[in-house]
Motif scaffolding. Structure first.
Motif, PDB file in Angstrom:
ATOM      1  N   ARG A   9       0.695  -1.180   0.086  1.00  0.00           N
ATOM      2  CA  ARG A   9      -0.129  -0.142   0.106  1.00  0.00           C
ATOM      3  C   ARG A   9       0.830   1.149  -0.017  1.00  0.00           C
ATOM      4  O   ARG A   9       0.626   2.261  -0.645  1.00  0.00           O
ATOM      5  CB  ARG A   9      -0.858   0.069   1.154  1.00  0.00           C
ATOM      6  N   ALA A  10       1.969   1.078   0.765  1.00  0.00           N
ATOM      7  CA  ALA A  10       2.753   2.588   0.667  1.00  0.00           C
ATOM      8  C   ALA A  10       3.425   2.753  -0.538  1.00  0.00           C
ATOM      9  O   ALA A  10       3.791   3.758  -1.013  1.00  0.00           O
ATOM     10  CB  ALA A  10       3.853   2.131   1.966  1.00  0.00           C
ATOM     11  N   VAL A  11       4.076   1.553  -1.328  1.00  0.00           N
ATOM     12  CA  VAL A  11       4.709   1.581  -2.604  1.00  0.00           C
ATOM     13  C   VAL A  11       3.553   2.225  -3.560  1.00  0.00           C
ATOM     14  O   VAL A  11       3.818   3.210  -4.093  1.00  0.00           O
ATOM     15  CB  VAL A  11       4.920   0.276  -2.945  1.00  0.00           C
ATOM     16  N   ASP A  33       3.732   1.908   6.046  1.00  0.00           N
ATOM     17  CA  ASP A  33       2.634   1.543   5.450  1.00  0.00           C
ATOM     18  C   ASP A  33       1.885   2.628   5.254  1.00  0.00           C
ATOM     19  O   ASP A  33       2.202   3.860   5.732  1.00  0.00           O
ATOM     20  CB  ASP A  33       1.747   0.617   6.290  1.00  0.00           C
ATOM     21  N   TYR A  34       0.862   2.453   4.648  1.00  0.00           N
ATOM     22  CA  TYR A  34      -0.151   3.693   4.243  1.00  0.00           C
ATOM     23  C   TYR A  34      -1.623   3.034   4.646  1.00  0.00           C
ATOM     24  O   TYR A  34      -1.969   2.120   4.401  1.00  0.00           O
ATOM     25  CB  TYR A  34      -0.138   3.952   2.846  1.00  0.00           C
ATOM     26  N   THR A  35      -2.451   3.908   5.439  1.00  0.00           N
ATOM     27  CA  THR A  35      -3.545   3.833   5.694  1.00  0.00           C
ATOM     28  C   THR A  35      -4.576   4.651   5.605  1.00  0.00           C
ATOM     29  O   THR A  35      -4.227   5.826   5.363  1.00  0.00           O
ATOM     30  CB  THR A  35      -3.726   3.222   7.254  1.00  0.00           C
ATOM     31  N   GLU A  36      -6.032   4.221   5.200  1.00  0.00           N
ATOM     32  CA  GLU A  36      -7.001   5.202   4.994  1.00  0.00           C
ATOM     33  C   GLU A  36      -7.995   4.729   6.058  1.00  0.00           C
ATOM     34  O   GLU A  36      -8.464   3.592   5.920  1.00  0.00           O
ATOM     35  CB  GLU A  36      -7.441   5.275   3.462  1.00  0.00           C
ATOM     36  N   SER A  50      -6.362   9.810   5.711  1.00  0.00           N
ATOM     37  CA  SER A  50      -5.366   9.014   4.994  1.00  0.00           C
ATOM     38  C   SER A  50      -3.795   9.405   5.215  1.00  0.00           C
ATOM     39  O   SER A  50      -3.611  10.696   5.442  1.00  0.00           O
ATOM     40  CB  SER A  50      -5.402   9.369   3.402  1.00  0.00           C
ATOM     41  N   ARG A  51      -2.797   8.512   5.596  1.00  0.00           N
ATOM     42  CA  ARG A  51      -1.534   8.921   6.085  1.00  0.00           C
ATOM     43  C   ARG A  51      -0.767   7.733   6.076  1.00  0.00           C
ATOM     44  O   ARG A  51      -1.255   6.459   5.791  1.00  0.00           O
ATOM     45  CB  ARG A  51      -1.606   9.497   7.325  1.00  0.00           C
ATOM     46  N   PHE A  52       0.745   8.011   6.026  1.00  0.00           N
ATOM     47  CA  PHE A  52       1.773   6.896   6.101  1.00  0.00           C
ATOM     48  C   PHE A  52       1.699   6.699   7.685  1.00  0.00           C
ATOM     49  O   PHE A  52       1.603   7.498   8.376  1.00  0.00           O
ATOM     50  CB  PHE A  52       2.931   7.469   5.470  1.00  0.00           C
ATOM     51  N   PHE A 109       7.289  12.762   7.264  1.00  0.00           N
ATOM     52  CA  PHE A 109       7.280  12.246   5.824  1.00  0.00           C
ATOM     53  C   PHE A 109       7.400  13.566   5.058  1.00  0.00           C
ATOM     54  O   PHE A 109       6.513  14.297   5.109  1.00  0.00           O
ATOM     55  CB  PHE A 109       6.123  11.587   5.597  1.00  0.00           C
ATOM     56  N   THR A 110       8.148  13.380   4.023  1.00  0.00           N
ATOM     57  CA  THR A 110       8.221  14.515   2.999  1.00  0.00           C
ATOM     58  C   THR A 110       8.699  13.914   1.745  1.00  0.00           C
ATOM     59  O   THR A 110       9.292  12.756   1.721  1.00  0.00           O
ATOM     60  CB  THR A 110       9.301  15.671   3.414  1.00  0.00           C
TER      61      THR A 110
END
Length: 129
Positions: free
Chosen positions: A29-31, A100-103, A108-110, A64-65
């Motif tokens: 998901r992060a990728v 990871d990335y989540t919603e 929504s955020r890493f 994160f940037t």
């Protein structure tokens, strides 16, 4: 040495090779999200920079940037055509973690699953060791 001992040793060797606690992994998901954001910005040079800063309700805060240029001492992690950069100071706190990335309800955020954190805040954006 019995066959059972040999199999157990072989399985242990395989397990050690497949899990590297000195590394940082990226979820699929992060990728996908990084790839989508890079495409949206129309800049293939962008890399996700993950870093640690002081502050937050638990002591340290994840950041994160996007960055186009990797510093000489950055660790670069590549997966699925995207690159994540981590500076040496942050890497020591993130070793063994997964980005990871989540919603969800909080937006929504890493997010980072960090085995080094002894406590985290409710939203997961800060931690202590």
């Amino acid at each position: 040495m019995s066959v059972v001992e040999t199999v157990a040793e072989t399985e242990a060797d395989t397990l050690v090779e497949s899990f590297n606690p000195a590394s940082i992994s990226l979820s699929d998901r992060a990728v996908k999200k990084v790839r989508d954001l890079v495409t949206e910005e129309e800049n293939d040079e962008l890399k996700l920079r993950v870093f640690i800063t002081g502050g937050g309700c638990s002591g340290f805060q994840y950041g994160f940037t996007f960055d186009e240029i990797a510093a000489e001492d950055d660790t670069a992690i590549e997966k699925g055509g995207v690159t994540v950069l981590i500076d040496p100071m942050s890497f020591q706190y993130l070793a063994g973690s997964e980005v990871d990335y989540t919603e969800g309800l909080e937006g929504s955020r890493f997010v980072i699953s960090n085995p080094n954190a002894t406590t985290t805040c409710g939203c997961g954006s800060s931690f202590s060791i």
